[in-house]
Write an enzyme that holds these catalytic residues in place. Structure first.
Site, short mmCIF file in Angstrom:
data_model
loop_
_atom_site.label_atom_id
_atom_site.label_comp_id
_atom_site.label_asym_id
_atom_site.label_seq_id
_atom_site.Cartn_x
_atom_site.Cartn_y
_atom_site.Cartn_z
N HIS A 257 46.64 -78.15 -17.24
CA HIS A 257 47.67 -79.16 -16.90
C HIS A 257 48.89 -78.39 -16.01
CE1 HIS A 257 46.81 -81.78 -20.82
NE2 HIS A 257 45.88 -81.84 -19.61
N CYS B 84 57.46 -79.82 -3.45
CA CYS B 84 58.21 -80.48 -2.84
C CYS B 84 57.62 -82.04 -3.31
CB CYS B 84 58.26 -80.70 -1.37
SG CYS B 84 59.39 -82.11 -0.61
N ASN C 32 44.02 -77.17 -37.36
CA ASN C 32 45.23 -78.07 -37.12
C ASN C 32 45.87 -78.75 -38.36
OD1 ASN C 32 46.85 -80.29 -36.50
ND2 ASN C 32 45.60 -80.75 -34.53
N CYS D 81 64.01 -79.49 -1.22
CA CYS D 81 62.94 -78.94 -0.52
C CYS D 81 63.34 -78.46 0.96
CB CYS D 81 61.66 -79.86 -0.21
SG CYS D 81 60.71 -79.25 1.26
N ASN E 268 48.57 -76.25 -22.38
CA ASN E 268 50.11 -75.92 -22.35
C ASN E 268 50.45 -75.08 -21.28
OD1 ASN E 268 49.92 -76.56 -25.35
ND2 ASN E 268 49.64 -74.46 -25.98
N VAL E 269 51.69 -75.54 -20.81
CA VAL E 269 52.29 -74.68 -19.44
C VAL E 269 53.32 -73.61 -19.97
CG1 VAL E 269 52.15 -76.91 -18.44
CG2 VAL E 269 54.06 -76.56 -19.51
N THR F 256 45.57 -79.27 -31.13
CA THR F 256 45.90 -80.27 -30.10
C THR F 256 45.70 -81.60 -30.79
OG1 THR F 256 45.16 -81.22 -28.00
CG2 THR F 256 43.55 -79.96 -29.35
N SER F 257 46.21 -82.69 -30.59
CA SER F 257 45.91 -83.89 -31.09
C SER F 257 44.96 -84.71 -30.67
CB SER F 257 47.39 -85.00 -30.88
OG SER F 257 47.41 -85.09 -29.30
N CYS G 151 62.03 -80.30 4.05
CA CYS G 151 62.02 -81.76 4.27
C CYS G 151 63.47 -82.43 3.57
CB CYS G 151 60.86 -82.55 4.17
SG CYS G 151 60.68 -82.92 2.48
C1 BV8 Z 1 44.13 -88.63 -15.37
C2 BV8 Z 1 51.68 -81.68 -18.36
C3 BV8 Z 1 43.29 -89.82 -13.64
C4 BV8 Z 1 53.11 -81.69 -18.06
C5 BV8 Z 1 50.54 -83.31 -19.64
C6 BV8 Z 1 43.75 -94.65 -21.83
C7 BV8 Z 1 42.56 -93.95 -22.39
C8 BV8 Z 1 42.25 -93.07 -22.18
C9 BV8 Z 1 42.90 -91.98 -20.99
C10 BV8 Z 1 43.85 -92.72 -20.53
C11 BV8 Z 1 44.39 -93.89 -20.98
N1 BV8 Z 1 45.59 -94.02 -20.19
C12 BV8 Z 1 45.64 -93.19 -19.28
C13 BV8 Z 1 45.06 -92.30 -19.48
C14 BV8 Z 1 44.69 -90.86 -18.91
C15 BV8 Z 1 45.82 -89.95 -19.36
C16 BV8 Z 1 45.82 -89.99 -20.75
O1 BV8 Z 1 44.63 -89.34 -21.30
N2 BV8 Z 1 46.61 -90.60 -21.55
C17 BV8 Z 1 46.30 -90.28 -23.18
C18 BV8 Z 1 48.00 -90.26 -23.58
C19 BV8 Z 1 45.95 -91.79 -23.80
N3 BV8 Z 1 45.44 -88.71 -18.92
C20 BV8 Z 1 45.88 -88.51 -17.45
O2 BV8 Z 1 46.77 -89.45 -16.90
C21 BV8 Z 1 45.37 -87.19 -16.92
N4 BV8 Z 1 45.09 -87.50 -15.50
O3 BV8 Z 1 43.51 -89.30 -16.37
O4 BV8 Z 1 44.05 -88.60 -14.07
C22 BV8 Z 1 42.89 -89.93 -12.15
C23 BV8 Z 1 41.62 -89.88 -11.82
C24 BV8 Z 1 41.48 -89.98 -10.64
C25 BV8 Z 1 42.36 -89.89 -9.98
C26 BV8 Z 1 43.91 -89.77 -10.03
C27 BV8 Z 1 44.06 -89.67 -11.48
C28 BV8 Z 1 46.36 -86.13 -16.70
C29 BV8 Z 1 46.74 -85.62 -18.20
C30 BV8 Z 1 47.74 -84.67 -18.16
C31 BV8 Z 1 49.28 -84.89 -18.49
N5 BV8 Z 1 50.12 -83.90 -18.68
N6 BV8 Z 1 51.55 -82.26 -19.53
C32 BV8 Z 1 54.01 -81.17 -19.32
O5 BV8 Z 1 53.43 -80.31 -20.08
O6 BV8 Z 1 55.18 -81.59 -19.31
S1 BV8 Z 1 49.75 -83.87 -20.92
C33 BV8 Z 1 50.85 -83.46 -22.41
O7 BV8 Z 1 50.05 -83.56 -23.62
C34 BV8 Z 1 50.94 -81.82 -22.60
O8 BV8 Z 1 50.14 -81.12 -21.73
C35 BV8 Z 1 50.30 -81.47 -23.74
O9 BV8 Z 1 49.79 -80.09 -23.92
C36 BV8 Z 1 49.43 -82.71 -23.86
C37 BV8 Z 1 48.28 -82.62 -25.15
O10 BV8 Z 1 49.29 -82.82 -26.17
P1 BV8 Z 1 48.91 -81.54 -27.09
O11 BV8 Z 1 48.88 -80.39 -26.73
O12 BV8 Z 1 47.66 -82.02 -27.76
O13 BV8 Z 1 50.15 -81.74 -28.15
P2 BV8 Z 1 50.51 -82.76 -29.29
O14 BV8 Z 1 52.09 -82.60 -29.37
O15 BV8 Z 1 50.05 -84.30 -29.03
O16 BV8 Z 1 49.70 -82.25 -30.55
C38 BV8 Z 1 50.34 -80.97 -30.99
C39 BV8 Z 1 48.97 -80.94 -32.08
O17 BV8 Z 1 49.28 -79.56 -32.82
C40 BV8 Z 1 49.19 -82.02 -33.36
O18 BV8 Z 1 47.78 -82.54 -33.75
C41 BV8 Z 1 49.84 -81.35 -34.53
O19 BV8 Z 1 49.14 -81.33 -35.77
C42 BV8 Z 1 49.19 -79.89 -34.29
N7 BV8 Z 1 50.07 -78.73 -34.64
C43 BV8 Z 1 51.49 -78.75 -35.00
N8 BV8 Z 1 51.83 -77.59 -35.58
C44 BV8 Z 1 50.80 -76.58 -35.50
C45 BV8 Z 1 49.48 -77.67 -34.87
N9 BV8 Z 1 48.37 -77.02 -34.94
C46 BV8 Z 1 48.29 -75.76 -35.20
N10 BV8 Z 1 49.37 -75.00 -35.86
C47 BV8 Z 1 50.52 -75.26 -35.91
N11 BV8 Z 1 51.51 -74.63 -36.67
ZN ZN Z 2 59.34 -81.29 1.38
#
Ligand code: BV8
Ligand code: ZN
Length: 253
Positions: free
Chosen positions: A126, A134, A220, A154, A109-110, A195-196, A157
């Site tokens: 994250h 920038c 969850n 920015c 979370n952020v 987290t999902s 630049c």
């Molecule tokens: C990287 C920040 C590579 C900004 C976010 C295919 C297979 C595997 C991986 C990949 C793929 N294709 C692409 C990838 C990589 C990708 C990835 O994993 N994609 C997924 C979708 C398949 N990952 C990346 O790109 C990461 N970087 O891999 O870099 C690389 C390597 C070398 C060099 C360069 C690059 C970067 C990932 C970070 C992305 N940024 N957010 C922002 O927040 O705006 S991710 C975004 O999803 C949020 O941060 C969020 O936190 C995150 C995860 O989601 P969850 O927190 O789990 O939230 P969600 O809604 O999904 O689930 C909520 C859960 O809560 C549910 O289960 C629900 O049932 C439950 N719930 C509901 N109510 C409650 C509850 N639980 C408890 N109590 C309740 N009351």
């Molecule tokens: Zn700049």
């Protein structure tokens, strides 16, 4: 047959004893832990932003394609985060940090609600949504006003500013990922909360902990790809389960 599902309101005292004995507890948290603070999750019911997918919005390509839309999504979220308050789940995790010898929270979370609840060992996997930098020259730009959704340039630049969060396709901060991985590998109890477990590499941490012998617990209301690995599952909201868990831990300590 999956892991035994525990009734969140009657915490099994033998399980509470095992958690109370934890020398190093690690929690991976996601958007679900902030749901009871009124902040919508990304993928669950009522997901964000008229169901545009975060994979489209939270990317550099998405920002370049439509900077106004992505920037206003973040301004909207920053305003919501500012108005939100930590819920009973955040507060229970902070309290757990005062009871057990070591509690580390690796959050996706952020919204900074763990820090506002008083948790001290928080790793932001994250990034955070308070700072900006920038898009063109990477010059850090700190906080921006939330008054308007106007794109900010920015002062160095003239490129557009972007939030200093980790977008899809971007590396996680190296030190954050390293310390979270070390903590997970050394954990004796690992909680995966709200987290999902779909976003990597964060979603790798619970399996890493379990593989190294940690007691893995999932909190969850819905099942996740991780559920089959968990030794105990609480199918209920974290703001209910975590206070009950802390109460049971105090009872057995
Ligand atoms: C990287 C920040 C590579 C900004 C976010 C295919 C297979 C595997 C991986 C990949 C793929 N294709 C692409 C990838 C990589 C990708 C990835 O994993 N994609 C997924 C979708 C398949 N990952 C990346 O790109 C990461 N970087 O891999 O870099 C690389 C390597 C070398 C060099 C360069 C690059 C970067 C990932 C970070 C992305 N940024 N957010 C922002 O927040 O705006 S991710 C975004 O999803 C949020 O941060 C969020 O936190 C995150 C995860 O989601 P969850 O927190 O789990 O939230 P969600 O809604 O999904 O689930 C909520 C859960 O809560 C549910 O289960 C629900 O049932 C439950 N719930 C509901 N109510 C409650 C509850 N639980 C408890 N109590 C309740 N009351
Ligand atoms: Zn700049």
């Amino acid at each position: 047959m999956g892991a035994p599902e525990f009734n969140p309101m009657e915490i099994d005292l033998s399980l509470a004893k095992r958690i109370a004995a934890a020398r190093r507890l690690v929690a991976l948290t996601g958007a679900g832990v902030s749901a009871e603070s009124g902040l919508p999750t990304f993928r669950g019911a009522g997901g964000q932003w008229n169901n545009m997918r975060p994979e489209q919005l939270a990317t550099a390509e998405g920002f370049r394609a439509d900077p106004k839309m992505v920037w206003s999504w973040y301004q909207h979220r920053r305003r919501a985060y500012r108005l939100a308050a930590p819920n009973a789940g955040h507060l229970a995790l902070a309290e757990l940090g005062t009871i057990l010898p070591s509690v580390t929270i690796a959050t996706q979370n952020v919204d900074r609600l763990h820090q506002r609840a008083g948790s001290r060992q928080v790793i932001e996997l994250h990034g955070n949504v308070v700072e900006n930098h920038c898009m063109r020259c990477n010059e850090p730009a700190g906080e921006v006003s939330l008054e308007s959704d106007e794109l900010q340039a920015c002062r160095h630049c003239g490129g557009w500013l972007r939030p200093s969060v980790v977008w899809f396709g971007e590396m996680l901060p190296v030190e954050a990922l390293e310390s979270a991985s070390e903590a997970a590998a050394a954990a004796d109890v690992f909680l995966s909360i709200g987290t999902s477990a779909q976003v990597y590499p964060a979603a790798q941490l619970p399996a890493l902990a379990q593989h190294n012998g940690a007691l893995l617990i999932e909190i969850n209301p819905e099942p996740t790809p991780l559920s089959h690995l968990a030794e105990a599952v609480f199918r209920a909201p974290s703001a209910q389960v975590l206070p009950a868990l802390v109460k049971a831990i105090r009872q057995v300590s």
